[in-house]
Design a protein around this motif. Structure first.
Motif, short mmCIF file in Angstrom:
data_model
loop_
_atom_site.label_atom_id
_atom_site.label_comp_id
_atom_site.label_asym_id
_atom_site.label_seq_id
_atom_site.Cartn_x
_atom_site.Cartn_y
_atom_site.Cartn_z
N ASP A 119 -68.03 -35.34 83.88
CA ASP A 119 -68.95 -36.06 84.98
C ASP A 119 -68.75 -35.48 86.36
O ASP A 119 -69.71 -35.19 87.25
CB ASP A 119 -68.83 -37.63 85.12
CG ASP A 119 -69.57 -38.23 83.74
OD1 ASP A 119 -70.25 -37.37 83.06
OD2 ASP A 119 -69.22 -39.49 83.61
N ASP A 122 -69.95 -31.80 86.67
CA ASP A 122 -71.42 -31.91 86.52
C ASP A 122 -71.94 -32.33 88.13
O ASP A 122 -73.05 -31.91 88.49
CB ASP A 122 -72.15 -32.78 85.52
CG ASP A 122 -72.22 -31.94 84.16
OD1 ASP A 122 -72.05 -30.86 84.24
OD2 ASP A 122 -72.32 -32.69 83.16
N ARG A 132 -72.53 -31.71 80.26
CA ARG A 132 -73.06 -32.88 79.28
C ARG A 132 -73.90 -32.39 78.41
O ARG A 132 -74.10 -33.07 77.18
CB ARG A 132 -73.23 -34.09 80.35
CG ARG A 132 -74.61 -33.93 80.86
CD ARG A 132 -74.97 -35.29 81.50
NE ARG A 132 -76.31 -35.11 82.30
CZ ARG A 132 -76.40 -34.57 83.59
NH1 ARG A 132 -75.05 -34.31 84.23
NH2 ARG A 132 -77.41 -34.63 84.10
N SER A 139 -74.10 -38.62 79.55
CA SER A 139 -72.77 -38.93 80.13
C SER A 139 -71.91 -39.62 79.11
O SER A 139 -72.29 -40.73 78.48
CB SER A 139 -72.73 -39.66 81.40
OG SER A 139 -71.43 -40.02 81.70
#
Length: 253
Positions: A119, A122, A132, A139
């Motif tokens: 996460d 990203d 992801r 997520s």
């Protein structure tokens, strides 16, 4: 169908070079006298009771291969806390001529950190597609613990790979464990993959023709699935639950 091509033949342990043979991890009873561990070309299981060194051994193999100690791919370099042992410095991975195109170190106890790192990357970088996407597009933190595990097994493991796993069944229901067993078989038989797995799951251990190493206080030995405590205790409990609970609760039948 295409059969697997092994990527790792065996692991050599440099026992004479251990700096402190009477200290952890070098003094683990199951590992202290070990010179070599041969690996099955498809699936090798590392099993045994808690404290026997399963995770320590799996961790050392993964780090020696180049994986991040907390899990993920070779491209993951984050560290939440340095807790891994020095065993990886004293082993040698003997490889085959084949080179995997993929790889992943799945570690149940630190998988939350892997999900957080995905996460974070990203959000900080404009990857196209985002990382992801390789894990199912959602997520991992927006799924249940078990769903996030399973999403990784089904989406991130692409085949032609070496996959090292430490207790991958931790968040999976029995049904999901059976689905994972099918996924392992698909990746082995059809997509040239090799697995090294530490587990307590009798379901996963049932994989046909795998090598099972049983770690004990007396060392390491090869066992069949039906010879493991995990299998026999579960079988006794399912077949005679009343008797087992009477014994556990010290009650007379």
């Amino acid at each position: 169908m295409v059969t697997t091509s092994s990527y790792l033949k065996h692991i050599d342990f440099h026992r004479r070079s251990y700096p402190h043979p009477n200290e952890y991890p070098f003094n683990l009873p199951s590992l202290k006298d070990l010179d070599q561990l041969k690996l099955h070309p498809a699936v090798t299981f590392i099993i045994g009771e808690n404290g026997m060194g399963k995770s320590t051994l799996i961790e050392a193999i993964a780090i020696a291969w180049g994986f991040n100690p907390e899990g993920g791919t070779k491209n993951f370099s984050f560290a939440s806390r340095e807790t891994h042992s020095e065993l990886h410095r004293y082993i040698r991975l003997v490889k085959t001529p084949y080179r995997p195109k993929d790889g992943f170190f799945f570690r149940a106890e630190s998988y939350y950190n892997v999900a957080s790192q995905i996460d974070k990357l990203d959000s900080e970088f404009s990857y196209s597609p985002p990382i992801r996407h390789s894990y199912g597009g959602k997520s991992l933190h927006e799924q249940s613990h078990g769903e996030s595990f399973f999403a990784t097994f089904m989406n991130r493991l692409g085949g032609d790979g070496l996959y090292i796993m430490d207790e991958p069944e931790a968040a999976l229901s029995p049904l999901r464990q059976m689905a994972m067993l099918a996924r392992i078989h698909e990746l082995v038989v059809e997509k040239r993959s090799q697995f090294i797995i530490s587990t307590h799951s009798p379901i996963l251990m049932a994989y046909p023709n795998a090598t099972l190493y049983w770690l004990t206080r007396d060392g390491l030995e090869v066992r069949k699935w039906q010879e493991t405590d995990h299998y026999n205790i579960m079988k006794q409990f399912v077949n005679r639950p009343d008797m087992m609970m009477n014994e556990l609760f010290n009650e007379k039948p």
